[in-house]
Design an enzyme around this catalytic site. Structure first.
Site, PDB file in Angstrom:
ATOM      1  N   PRO A   2       0.823  -1.211   0.000  1.00  0.00           N
ATOM      2  CA  PRO A   2       0.000   0.000   0.000  1.00  0.00           C
ATOM      3  C   PRO A   2       0.855   1.257   0.000  1.00  0.00           C
ATOM      4  CG  PRO A   2      -0.195  -1.182   2.084  1.00  0.00           C
ATOM      5  CD  PRO A   2       0.694  -1.989   1.222  1.00  0.00           C
ATOM      6  N   GLU A   3       0.339   2.305  -0.632  1.00  0.00           N
ATOM      7  CA  GLU A   3       1.072   3.572  -0.696  1.00  0.00           C
ATOM      8  C   GLU A   3       0.450   4.546   0.301  1.00  0.00           C
ATOM      9  OE1 GLU A   3       1.799   4.772  -4.728  1.00  0.00           O
ATOM     10  OE2 GLU A   3       1.959   2.700  -5.382  1.00  0.00           O
ATOM     11  N   LYS A  53       4.281   5.284   5.864  1.00  0.00           N
ATOM     12  CA  LYS A  53       3.677   3.959   5.935  1.00  0.00           C
ATOM     13  C   LYS A  53       3.601   3.413   7.367  1.00  0.00           C
ATOM     14  CE  LYS A  53       4.894   3.192   1.207  1.00  0.00           C
ATOM     15  NZ  LYS A  53       5.676   2.481   0.204  1.00  0.00           N
ATOM     16  N   ARG A 262      10.487  -2.682 -10.833  1.00  0.00           N
ATOM     17  CA  ARG A 262       9.205  -2.031 -10.546  1.00  0.00           C
ATOM     18  C   ARG A 262       8.708  -1.252 -11.758  1.00  0.00           C
ATOM     19  NH1 ARG A 262       8.924   0.544  -4.766  1.00  0.00           N
ATOM     20  NH2 ARG A 262       6.769  -0.098  -5.038  1.00  0.00           N
TER      21      ARG A 262
END
Ligand SMILES: [Zn+2]
Length: 272
Positions: A2-3, A53, A262
């Site tokens: 998750p960002e 995060k 990525r």
């Protein structure tokens, strides 16, 4: 993984359930917090906040720090609803009169005193958190003008949490598209106008993703594309995961590349 926007939305859910409430039941089975139930039980949840995060839950005299890494997950539910089955390992359970919040599978969990928060190795190295609703323009622009980062390429820099915290993979592609900047540009090659555009895009795209649950195109465009039969994956972004499709701005084909494994997608004609 998750960002920033996803973590901040999770913090909102926990905040609505716990903030201002008294902890009526607690379970701390995880090694780093085992036996610490007394530090939660009967105490008020004062504040719930995401920092990039990490999740920070201020309870009584202490702060519960957790970082989800790849597998960690918070769940929140009303006490009246049926407990969901899961194969995940429980790390901490916090109950109020009305809600149950659980952290599963995370391995980075600590209890801190409030003064230790800013000195925590993860928190101390974070740049301005652009997924925070209270983010201001000035510190973001200052970071973009900081000579320390000048020689680095935008594509690498945008994933560095000490530059701007909260940016992850899909936001990197979307911010660079919105700012009209080629991913390979070095930060010190940007004109003053481009610096301003990057700061504005970083904030506006991340805040849009936060408000629209990960969708970085305007709601109207998203709804239109969905009505036309496009999948959520292809409709939700301008460039990310849209390789081989037409750019919404110039109709050119979106280009796909991978950096350190990525995904990075961009438009060769809109981004210079
Ligand atoms: Zn384009």
């Amino acid at each position: 993984m998750p960002e920033g926007p996803e973590i901040h939305r999770a913090a909102n859910t926990i905040r609505r359930a716990l903030e201002g409430q008294i902890i009526t039941h607690v379970e701390c089975p995880y090694a780093t917090i085992r036996g610490q139930e007394h530090r939660f039980l009967g105490k008020e949840v004062l504040r719930v906040k995401a920092r990039s995060k990490a999740m920070l839950i201020h309870v009584g005299e202490d702060v519960l720090y957790s970082h989800n890494q790849l597998y960690g997950r918070w769940t929140v539910q009303k006490k009246t609803s049926k407990e969901r089955k899961t194969k995940r390992s429980l790390r901490i359970k916090l109950e109020t009169e009305t809600h149950v919040a659980c952290l599963w599978s995370a391995t980075d969990i600590e209890l801190l005193e409030p003064w230790e928060v800013e000195q925590h190795p993860y928190i101390a190295r974070l740049g301005p958190d652009i997924a925070d609703e209270e983010i201001e323009y000035k510190p973001v622009l200052e970071q973009i003008q900081n000579k320390k980062f000048g020689g680095r390429q935008l594509c690498h820099l945008l994933l560095d949490q000490s530059f701007l915290a909260g940016v992850g993979n899909y936001l990197r592609s979307e911010i660079l598209f919105n700012a009209g900047l080629q991913p390979s540009r070095k930060l010190n090659s940007l004109t003053a106008e481009e610096q301003a555009r990057l700061a504005e895009s970083a904030i506006s795209i991340t805040q849009l993703a936060y408000k629209q649950k990960g969708v970085t195109v305007d709601k109207e465009l998203y709804d239109l594309l969905r009505q036309q039969g496009m999948s959520r994956r292809q409709a939700r972004h301008h460039v990310f995961t849209r390789d081989g499709l037409n750019c919404h701005e110039c109709e050119g084909l979106i280009t796909h590349t991978r950096l350190s494994g990525r995904r990075l997608d961009y438009c060769r004609s809109c981004q210079v």
